[in-house]
Design a protein around this motif. Sequence first.
Motif, PDB file in Angstrom:
ATOM      1  N   PHE A   1       0.835  -1.199   0.000  1.00 24.87           N
ATOM      2  CA  PHE A   1       0.000   0.000   0.000  1.00 24.87           C
ATOM      3  C   PHE A   1       0.870   1.250   0.000  1.00 24.87           C
ATOM      4  O   PHE A   1       0.568   2.222  -0.703  1.00 24.87           O
ATOM      5  N   ALA A   2       1.949   1.230   0.764  1.00 28.15           N
ATOM      6  CA  ALA A   2       2.841   2.390   0.810  1.00 28.15           C
ATOM      7  C   ALA A   2       3.443   2.657  -0.568  1.00 28.15           C
ATOM      8  O   ALA A   2       3.499   3.816  -1.008  1.00 28.15           O
ATOM      9  N   LEU A   3       3.856   1.616  -1.275  1.00 25.50           N
ATOM     10  CA  LEU A   3       4.383   1.793  -2.625  1.00 25.50           C
ATOM     11  C   LEU A   3       3.313   2.368  -3.553  1.00 25.50           C
ATOM     12  O   LEU A   3       3.583   3.256  -4.361  1.00 25.50           O
ATOM     13  N   HIS A   4       2.106   1.868  -3.434  1.00 24.33           N
ATOM     14  CA  HIS A   4       0.987   2.370  -4.245  1.00 24.33           C
ATOM     15  C   HIS A   4       0.729   3.841  -3.938  1.00 24.33           C
ATOM     16  O   HIS A   4       0.576   4.655  -4.850  1.00 24.33           O
ATOM     17  N   ALA A   5       0.683   4.184  -2.659  1.00 19.33           N
ATOM     18  CA  ALA A   5       0.402   5.556  -2.248  1.00 19.33           C
ATOM     19  C   ALA A   5       1.485   6.513  -2.733  1.00 19.33           C
ATOM     20  O   ALA A   5       1.187   7.620  -3.201  1.00 19.33           O
ATOM     21  N   ILE A   6       2.730   6.096  -2.657  1.00 16.99           N
ATOM     22  CA  ILE A   6       3.831   6.931  -3.136  1.00 16.99           C
ATOM     23  C   ILE A   6       3.657   7.206  -4.627  1.00 16.99           C
ATOM     24  O   ILE A   6       3.816   8.343  -5.086  1.00 16.99           O
ATOM     25  N   GLY A   7       3.311   6.180  -5.363  1.00 12.68           N
ATOM     26  CA  GLY A   7       3.122   6.334  -6.801  1.00 12.68           C
ATOM     27  C   GLY A   7       1.938   7.207  -7.168  1.00 12.68           C
ATOM     28  O   GLY A   7       1.929   7.848  -8.216  1.00 12.68           O
ATOM     29  N   ARG A   8       0.926   7.245  -6.325  1.00 12.56           N
ATOM     30  CA  ARG A   8      -0.291   8.005  -6.625  1.00 12.56           C
ATOM     31  C   ARG A   8      -0.315   9.400  -6.011  1.00 12.56           C
ATOM     32  O   ARG A   8      -1.204  10.189  -6.299  1.00 12.56           O
ATOM     33  N   THR A   9       0.641   9.726  -5.164  1.00 13.15           N
ATOM     34  CA  THR A   9       0.615  10.981  -4.429  1.00 13.15           C
ATOM     35  C   THR A   9       0.519  12.198  -5.345  1.00 13.15           C
ATOM     36  O   THR A   9      -0.250  13.120  -5.073  1.00 13.15           O
ATOM     37  N   ALA A  10       1.276  12.215  -6.429  1.00  8.06           N
ATOM     38  CA  ALA A  10       1.235  13.373  -7.332  1.00  8.06           C
ATOM     39  C   ALA A  10      -0.176  13.582  -7.878  1.00  8.06           C
ATOM     40  O   ALA A  10      -0.673  14.715  -7.914  1.00  8.06           O
ATOM     41  N   GLY A  11      -0.830  12.515  -8.270  1.00  9.20           N
ATOM     42  CA  GLY A  11      -2.202  12.632  -8.777  1.00  9.20           C
ATOM     43  C   GLY A  11      -3.174  13.085  -7.710  1.00  9.20           C
ATOM     44  O   GLY A  11      -4.047  13.913  -7.958  1.00  9.20           O
ATOM     45  N   TRP A  12      -3.042  12.539  -6.514  1.00  8.29           N
ATOM     46  CA  TRP A  12      -3.920  12.947  -5.417  1.00  8.29           C
ATOM     47  C   TRP A  12      -3.739  14.421  -5.097  1.00  8.29           C
ATOM     48  O   TRP A  12      -4.705  15.148  -4.885  1.00  8.29           O
ATOM     49  N   LEU A  13      -2.484  14.875  -5.058  1.00  8.92           N
ATOM     50  CA  LEU A  13      -2.223  16.286  -4.784  1.00  8.92           C
ATOM     51  C   LEU A  13      -2.784  17.167  -5.897  1.00  8.92           C
ATOM     52  O   LEU A  13      -3.342  18.242  -5.631  1.00  8.92           O
ATOM     53  N   GLY A  14      -2.648  16.737  -7.132  1.00  7.57           N
ATOM     54  CA  GLY A  14      -3.210  17.492  -8.253  1.00  7.57           C
ATOM     55  C   GLY A  14      -4.713  17.638  -8.139  1.00  7.57           C
ATOM     56  O   GLY A  14      -5.258  18.726  -8.363  1.00  7.57           O
ATOM     57  N   HIS A  15      -5.403  16.567  -7.770  1.00  8.00           N
ATOM     58  CA  HIS A  15      -6.860  16.630  -7.588  1.00  8.00           C
ATOM     59  C   HIS A  15      -7.221  17.565  -6.438  1.00  8.00           C
ATOM     60  O   HIS A  15      -8.172  18.350  -6.538  1.00  8.00           O
ATOM     61  N   ALA A  16      -6.470  17.490  -5.361  1.00 10.33           N
ATOM     62  CA  ALA A  16      -6.750  18.348  -4.209  1.00 10.33           C
ATOM     63  C   ALA A  16      -6.573  19.818  -4.569  1.00 10.33           C
ATOM     64  O   ALA A  16      -7.387  20.665  -4.203  1.00 10.33           O
TER      65      ALA A  16
END
Length: 69
Positions: free
Chosen positions: A48-63
């Motif tokens: 999950f941590a690896l997944h979250a690291i990979g998705r962080t940029a997208g999540w921040l962009g949406h926020a």
Amino acid sequence: ALIAAARLPVALLDIVRVGEGLTGQPPSSELALALVARQLDLPREGAFALHAIGRTAGWLGHALEQSAA
């Protein structure tokens, strides 16, 4: 059908076949992350941590997009 099956180790092929048999779905990125986490001997939450690291940029962009609206 398995993609590039000839290049996969036999044990991984077995895991993929069992998973496909149980779910009726092809392997996903989550399987790859789980196997990487296992190979690296990461803690249980490692995939999950690896997944979250990979998705962080997208999540921040949406926020940022939502906060600008």
